[in-house]
Write a protein that holds these residues in place. Structure first.
Motif, PDB file in Angstrom:
ATOM      1  N   ASN A 150     -21.540 -65.440 -19.728  1.00  0.00           N
ATOM      2  CA  ASN A 150     -20.395 -66.074 -19.048  1.00  0.00           C
ATOM      3  C   ASN A 150     -20.012 -65.664 -17.897  1.00  0.00           C
ATOM      4  N   TRP A 151     -19.288 -66.221 -17.206  1.00  0.00           N
ATOM      5  CA  TRP A 151     -18.434 -65.933 -15.970  1.00  0.00           C
ATOM      6  C   TRP A 151     -16.981 -65.677 -16.299  1.00  0.00           C
ATOM      7  N   ILE A 152     -16.092 -66.570 -16.128  1.00  0.00           N
ATOM      8  CA  ILE A 152     -14.630 -66.518 -16.605  1.00  0.00           C
ATOM      9  C   ILE A 152     -14.441 -66.813 -18.002  1.00  0.00           C
ATOM     10  N   GLN A 153     -15.421 -67.779 -18.735  1.00  0.00           N
ATOM     11  CA  GLN A 153     -14.849 -68.124 -19.912  1.00  0.00           C
ATOM     12  C   GLN A 153     -16.048 -67.922 -21.041  1.00  0.00           C
ATOM     13  N   GLN A 202     -20.481 -61.091 -20.268  1.00  0.00           N
ATOM     14  CA  GLN A 202     -20.195 -60.347 -19.053  1.00  0.00           C
ATOM     15  C   GLN A 202     -18.470 -59.894 -19.102  1.00  0.00           C
ATOM     16  N   ASN A 203     -18.358 -58.656 -19.416  1.00  0.00           N
ATOM     17  CA  ASN A 203     -16.852 -58.121 -19.047  1.00  0.00           C
ATOM     18  C   ASN A 203     -16.988 -56.593 -18.943  1.00  0.00           C
ATOM     19  N   TRP A 214     -14.650 -54.812 -17.876  1.00  0.00           N
ATOM     20  CA  TRP A 214     -13.271 -54.366 -18.545  1.00  0.00           C
ATOM     21  C   TRP A 214     -13.266 -53.872 -20.030  1.00  0.00           C
ATOM     22  N   ALA A 215     -14.381 -54.422 -20.679  1.00  0.00           N
ATOM     23  CA  ALA A 215     -14.441 -54.174 -22.101  1.00  0.00           C
ATOM     24  C   ALA A 215     -14.773 -52.804 -22.267  1.00  0.00           C
ATOM     25  N   PRO A 249     -11.782 -46.749 -23.566  1.00  0.00           N
ATOM     26  CA  PRO A 249     -12.126 -46.929 -24.851  1.00  0.00           C
ATOM     27  C   PRO A 249     -11.528 -47.874 -25.797  1.00  0.00           C
ATOM     28  N   ARG A 254     -11.949 -50.886 -26.600  1.00  0.00           N
ATOM     29  CA  ARG A 254     -12.013 -52.469 -26.571  1.00  0.00           C
ATOM     30  C   ARG A 254     -13.059 -53.144 -26.919  1.00  0.00           C
ATOM     31  N   LYS A 306     -20.565 -54.573 -14.698  1.00  0.00           N
ATOM     32  CA  LYS A 306     -20.382 -54.228 -13.247  1.00  0.00           C
ATOM     33  C   LYS A 306     -21.689 -53.538 -13.008  1.00  0.00           C
ATOM     34  N   GLU A 311     -17.569 -56.192  -3.007  1.00  0.00           N
ATOM     35  CA  GLU A 311     -16.893 -56.915  -4.283  1.00  0.00           C
ATOM     36  C   GLU A 311     -17.039 -55.883  -5.448  1.00  0.00           C
ATOM     37  N   ARG A 312     -15.772 -55.801  -6.286  1.00  0.00           N
ATOM     38  CA  ARG A 312     -15.682 -54.952  -7.298  1.00  0.00           C
ATOM     39  C   ARG A 312     -16.710 -55.034  -8.352  1.00  0.00           C
ATOM     40  N   TRP A 313     -17.426 -56.247  -8.371  1.00  0.00           N
ATOM     41  CA  TRP A 313     -18.345 -56.117  -9.405  1.00  0.00           C
ATOM     42  C   TRP A 313     -19.800 -55.337  -9.427  1.00  0.00           C
TER      43      TRP A 313
END
Lengths: 505, 505
Positions: free
Chosen positions: B282-285, B300-301, B303-304, B308, B310, B328, B335-337
């Motif tokens: 995925n991208w956003i969704q 893809q995330n 953030w997860a 710890p 998540r 990332k 870019e932050r990725w």
């Protein structure tokens, strides 16, 4: 029998009463439903036996105007009765039933946003009248907007009290005859839903639960018996516009295959003409809330709001409203599910909020009688309800469908909002001494622009104050992932602080 | 034509070559498939045109023994050919294809656990041979066990290089004729998969992607054209036992309705006789990984795994293996990725591990040529690959299906394991000076008992050392949610440390 020209409000409850034959033990009553018509719009509504040789049907008209009806039954005397009535505009405070809005949120049928700030009293309705009423008052006064409670009484486990009535008559061999509902029992459920409705509180009706402990055996009905009960309880309650269906509390403690729950959902979809919200609440294992018959996720997981950045993941997984219907309770039990401080529980509600989700309260101080508020109700002892009433106010001041994460891939600031217009940022339980104006920018939706002007409210989530900062901030620096203005906001250091940042037109 | 007595390994590739008519532009070839039989077991395998008047079929026999085959085609010359061959036991290193094991993990068909420690080089296969080979060597030497790469070449976006071949011949009007696959192009894909197989690396083949930027138009084929391409590429590759199907990278950037992806999944299920793993990135969704045709979640995330607690939530939502196929990258992009430090990326892999999930690496230092390793490959510049090879070793030493969270509702210690037998606890990037022996206890599964004896290994995740602590710890205190032993383990304070606690028999 003709009820016209009796008038009922749109989204109110029209009740028709019809004489008919007694249901027979083990065989149930005659089929009985009523077709309601208005200008080619038709709803078929199941009726139910209400004792004393009478059948009731309850219908919540979705539109104003003149409605006609016609009864249908295999009993000749119940079949073919006709009449009509007028549906008037809704009265003050009647915004219609709650449905899903904006994928992750809720709104009443008239468009008024609805924000769940829920409470939990499992055996509320099974208590003596005094306790029942003091619970109701406590919930309403605190400002909760939803209450979760059980239909079937709990057996044991902090419950000493045996309720005066049970849902069904007994069979000769000591089982339950689901075809002979106990009318006193179900009228108490009706009254509970109506009492909540009167106070503007959603009734999250829990249809099954595993807390029987071998006491009553209501957790051991067959799938067929469950289905008969469901027919009955849905026919009785569905017309109340504040009803939500919660198939179960901690469903997976019942150790039934998911397929059996799928079937219950399917039945609900089939038999509920008013299409009330539908979900199910878990113990260890989550039900698949992506299934089409689930309207929102009703999740037990305190872990998801123990730290920032977690609850948001459920939104991505389900693309439905996320209601964290158990995040541990304020109380002093030995078990870890029931000994949060009020500060921690309020903190978790704010973390739910800035995760774009909703949460539900419960209180579990051990009482002198050896029970808990979540089990029997009563006045609150805890300090969180007042703060959750305050949170409700903050949520109600949001002009829009709901608050969504602004930058969910990198939400290091715990910020939700409506892009460009409104931001709610939660700084946690230990705020710094000051905050330099900065807003995250998301990938989708509107972006903050140079020259945009913002007001900042400092929200003390524990002391329940909202303080407008004197400066208006003008954006002078827009980055790919953030926007900035010159200036700082002094904060009450060490307090549990949120910031509300609003575009000034 | 009869291939017997040619022998092939179980789970190897048996390839048959048959003369047939040329496919015609716009109409494709004749239908061509081959039925393989052994003792009443049958698999029907689609064949494909491979140029020069020949059709190929590739079959990976799931069992040893003598197999017969019979071709089926609307072309008379291709139809009804028969033969047989012998399938021998798998050779050394051949453990069969990877499937899902223990709900959240993977294993080869012979039961050998498989632990993804993935890498990403999107346009690996489209590069010149030298670069292609140095990438392959780098991936293999680092110890990665899976590689994500694109079939269709990327257009622009850190890609200056235009590949020598494209998947299809051009139509007269400059479009693509999906019925005339370019054989050189697809043979390069075959070779890529086979090269990975030879090195024991899973090939996570990305079938579609949105990175065309108007260059080639391969993102603009119709659903019907996509389906024809899919028929072809699946027929070519499915017999390689290391193939995984990734329907797309950042699928939602293609702005197609989910239903179109559902259809692609359905086609895959229908046409892939070898039933290789299936997911989508995925991208956003997020795609709904609960859908029955998805074998694992490819998410893809970043953030997860930035904190710890998540990633574990995805497990509950999907009840399938969770592979965080983009968290990332290690690099220095704006870019932050793409600007994680090696330490942070390694940290995220460990957070994925103690969340009961898996992760995938990528490197994005901007090169002199203006490109990135994730785009074109080559040797690694980063410092994370060596540490991920080390993590792979630690994972391979786990004797069991996989590591699951011990106490997911309250995982304050970031501990996964196999209850009672083995625990892996991650202390984060800034370990304390010592650790007092303590293990969480979960609700399900075995529990630590009084008198149980444990050895402790101190794992330095960055310096890649494993140090056995001299003391054996004996449990002398068992609580509801934890178990304890007397004694402390001295740690290299401030380092990124994990602990491995193993039951001593």
């Amino acid at each position: 029998m003709s009820h016209g020209p009796v008038a009922v409000e749109r989204w109110g409850v029209w009740e028709g009463r019809f004489a008919g034959p007694m249901p027979s033990a083990g065989h149930g009553g005659p089929g009985f439903s009523v077709d309601f018509d208005r200008d080619g719009e038709r709803m078929s509504v199941p009726g139910f036996f209400d004792g004393d040789g009478h059948y009731l049907v309850r219908f919540s008209p979705p539109d104003t105007g003149d409605w006609t009806y016609r009864t249908r039954s295999s009993s000749e005397v119940l079949d073919g009765q006709r009449g009509w009535f007028t549906v008037t505009a809704p009265g003050p405070g009647n915004h219609g039933p709650v449905g899903v809005a904006g994928t992750f949120h809720f709104a009443h049928a008239d468009g008024t946003p609805y924000r769940p700030v829920g409470a939990t009293v499992y055996n509320w309705v099974h208590q003596a009248t005094d306790l029942y009423e003091s619970t109701l008052d406590a919930i309403a006064e605190a400002g909760f907007t939803k209450l979760r409670f059980l239909v079937f009484p709990q057996g044991g486990g902090h419950v000493e009290y045996v309720p005066p009535t049970f849902p069904f008559a007994r069979t000769a061999d000591g089982g339950w005859d689901v075809d002979r509902p106990d009318l006193e029992f179900f009228r108490a459920i009706d009254r509970a839903v109506a009492d909540l409705l009167e106070r503007g509180i959603q009734a999250d009706v829990i249809l099954f639960h595993p807390y029987d402990r071998g006491e009553y055996g209501l957790d051991g009905l067959s799938a067929e018996e469950d289905a008969r009960y469901l027919d009955y309880v849905i026919a009785r309650l569905s017309a109340y516009r504040n009803v939500w269906w919660s198939l179960a509390n901690e469903y997976d403690q019942l150790e039934r295959p998911d397929e059996r729950w799928d079937d219950v959902f399917r039945q609900l979809v089939r038999i509920d003409p008013h299409e009330r919200l539908r979900s199910i609440h878990n113990w260890i294992q989550l039900y698949d809330y992506n299934k089409p018959w689930v309207t929102h996720a009703s999740i037990q997981n305190g872990w998801a709001v123990a730290e920032p950045g977690r609850a948001v993941l459920y939104r991505d997984a389900y693309r439905k409203p996320i209601v964290l219907d158990e995040i541990k309770y304020e109380g002093d039990t030995v078990e870890r599910w029931g000994n949060l401080s009020a500060q921690e529980l309020v903190h978790r509600f704010w973390l739910a909020t800035v995760g774009g989700t909703y949460a539900t309260h419960g209180e579990s101080f051990l009482t002198a009688e050896g029970t808990l508020h979540i089990v029997v109700g009563g006045r609150f002892r805890g300090e969180s309800p007042a703060r959750l009433g305050f949170l409700r106010r903050i949520l109600e001041e949001v002009d829009g469908t709901g608050l969504d994460p602004i930058d969910k891939w990198d939400d290091t600031t715990s910020t939700v909002g409506i892009p460009r217009r409104l931001y709610l940022q939660y700084l946690g339980r230990d705020a710094p001494a000051s905050w330099a104006f900065s807003l995250p920018q998301g990938v989708l939706g509107e972006r903050v622009e140079l020259g945009d002007r913002y007001a900042v409210d400092v929200i003390d989530t524990w002391n329940m104050t909202v303080t407008r900062h004197p400066q208006v901030f003008t954006i002078d620096d827009v980055q790919r992932n953030s926007a900035h203005a010159r200036g700082e906001v002094q904060l009450p250091e060490g307090q549990a602080i949120a910031l509300r940042v609003s575009l000034v037109d």
